[in-house]
Design a protein around this motif. Structure first.
Motif, short mmCIF file in Angstrom:
data_model
loop_
_atom_site.label_atom_id
_atom_site.label_comp_id
_atom_site.label_asym_id
_atom_site.label_seq_id
_atom_site.Cartn_x
_atom_site.Cartn_y
_atom_site.Cartn_z
N THR A 135 0.86 -1.19 0.00
CA THR A 135 0.00 0.00 0.00
C THR A 135 0.89 1.23 0.00
O THR A 135 1.90 1.24 0.68
N PRO A 136 0.53 2.27 -0.73
CA PRO A 136 1.36 3.47 -0.68
C PRO A 136 1.19 4.20 0.65
O PRO A 136 0.17 4.84 0.90
N HIS A 137 2.15 4.04 1.52
CA HIS A 137 2.14 4.70 2.83
C HIS A 137 2.67 6.12 2.71
O HIS A 137 3.42 6.43 1.80
N VAL A 138 2.31 6.94 3.68
CA VAL A 138 3.01 8.20 3.89
C VAL A 138 4.05 7.90 4.96
O VAL A 138 3.71 7.45 6.06
N ARG B 51 0.11 11.65 13.57
CA ARG B 51 -0.84 10.55 13.37
C ARG B 51 -2.28 11.03 13.46
O ARG B 51 -3.16 10.50 12.78
N ALA B 52 -2.55 12.03 14.31
CA ALA B 52 -3.91 12.57 14.41
C ALA B 52 -4.34 13.19 13.09
O ALA B 52 -5.50 13.08 12.68
N ALA B 53 -3.41 13.83 12.41
CA ALA B 53 -3.71 14.46 11.11
C ALA B 53 -3.76 13.43 9.98
O ALA B 53 -4.56 13.55 9.05
N ALA B 54 -2.89 12.42 10.07
CA ALA B 54 -2.76 11.41 9.02
C ALA B 54 -2.56 10.05 9.68
O ALA B 54 -1.42 9.61 9.87
N PRO B 55 -3.66 9.38 10.06
CA PRO B 55 -3.57 8.17 10.87
C PRO B 55 -2.71 7.04 10.31
O PRO B 55 -2.19 6.24 11.07
N GLY B 56 -2.52 6.96 9.03
CA GLY B 56 -1.75 5.86 8.45
C GLY B 56 -0.25 6.08 8.33
O GLY B 56 0.43 5.25 7.75
N VAL B 57 0.27 7.19 8.86
CA VAL B 57 1.70 7.45 8.67
C VAL B 57 2.54 6.36 9.33
O VAL B 57 2.16 5.76 10.34
N ALA C 179 3.78 2.54 14.57
CA ALA C 179 4.12 1.98 13.26
C ALA C 179 5.40 2.63 12.76
O ALA C 179 5.41 3.83 12.47
N GLY C 180 6.45 1.85 12.71
CA GLY C 180 7.71 2.40 12.24
C GLY C 180 8.86 1.44 12.41
O GLY C 180 8.72 0.35 12.96
N VAL C 181 10.00 1.89 11.89
CA VAL C 181 11.23 1.09 11.91
C VAL C 181 12.41 1.99 12.26
O VAL C 181 12.39 3.20 11.99
N ASP C 182 13.42 1.40 12.85
CA ASP C 182 14.69 2.08 13.09
C ASP C 182 15.66 1.68 12.00
O ASP C 182 15.74 0.50 11.65
N VAL C 183 16.40 2.65 11.47
CA VAL C 183 17.38 2.38 10.42
C VAL C 183 18.68 3.09 10.81
O VAL C 183 18.68 4.31 11.02
#
Length: 174
Positions: free
Chosen positions: A3-6, A93-99, A143-147
């Motif tokens: 899915t195209p995520h932001v 996340r409140a503005a853009a829940p899928g980030v 929702a996220g990753v460390d790089v």
């Protein structure tokens, strides 16, 4: 990624958000927005003078980034933002829940050396300690990753894509 995520590329100053963000966007085939471009002039003036921003300074900036991210929902995009505190990420996340967040992490000395090598940037190395003091790493429920930022920009962007792909694969399918 299915899915195209932001994606919000986050981290302390000097981790390479402005370098990695466009590379990541290119690999994902989505547009990139530079988070610094959303700062009001007053914020840039404060940081240029070596004065850390307050939360009150950051809210309009985060709201502007959140507005951009909201507008890209379902379309995908990459935007940079330090997003150092959980409350800042919650606001996005409140503005853009899928980030989804890509937290660029690394050795403090490496980051400081990279900051010293930058040309024409408003953020002085003197503010790096305040950035690390403010930083709240991603929590397990975010929702996220460390790089890690060791290596070339291309290697870092490739690791980010791999981590995002793994995160997407692990997400429950609904």
């Amino acid at each position: 990624m299915s899915t195209p995520h932001v994606v919000v590329v986050m981290g302390v100053a000097g981790t390479g958000k402005t370098t990695i963000g466009p590379l990541l966007a290119e690999r994902l085939g989505v547009p990139y927005a530079e988070g610094d471009d959303f700062h009001p002039e007053a914020n840039i003036a404060k940081m240029s003078a070596g004065t850390p921003l307050t939360d009150d300074d950051r809210w309009p900036w985060l709201d502007a980034i959140g507005g951009w991210a909201h507008g890209r929902a379902g379309l995908g995009g990459v935007v940079s933002s330090s997003a150092l505190k959980r409350s800042y990420r919650d606001r996005l996340r409140a503005a853009a829940p899928g980030v989804v967040f890509v937290h660029l992490t690394g050795d403090r000395k490496l980051i400081e050396d990279r900051m010293k090598a930058r040309q024409n940037h408003f953020m002085p190395t003197a503010l790096l300690d305040s950035q690390f003091a403010t930083l709240q790493p991603l929590a397990a429920d975010e929702a996220g990753v460390d790089v890690d930022v060791a290596g070339s920009p291309e290697e870092i962007a490739d690791r980010a894509v791999e981590a995002l792909t793994a995160l997407d694969s692990a997400a429950p399918q609904g």
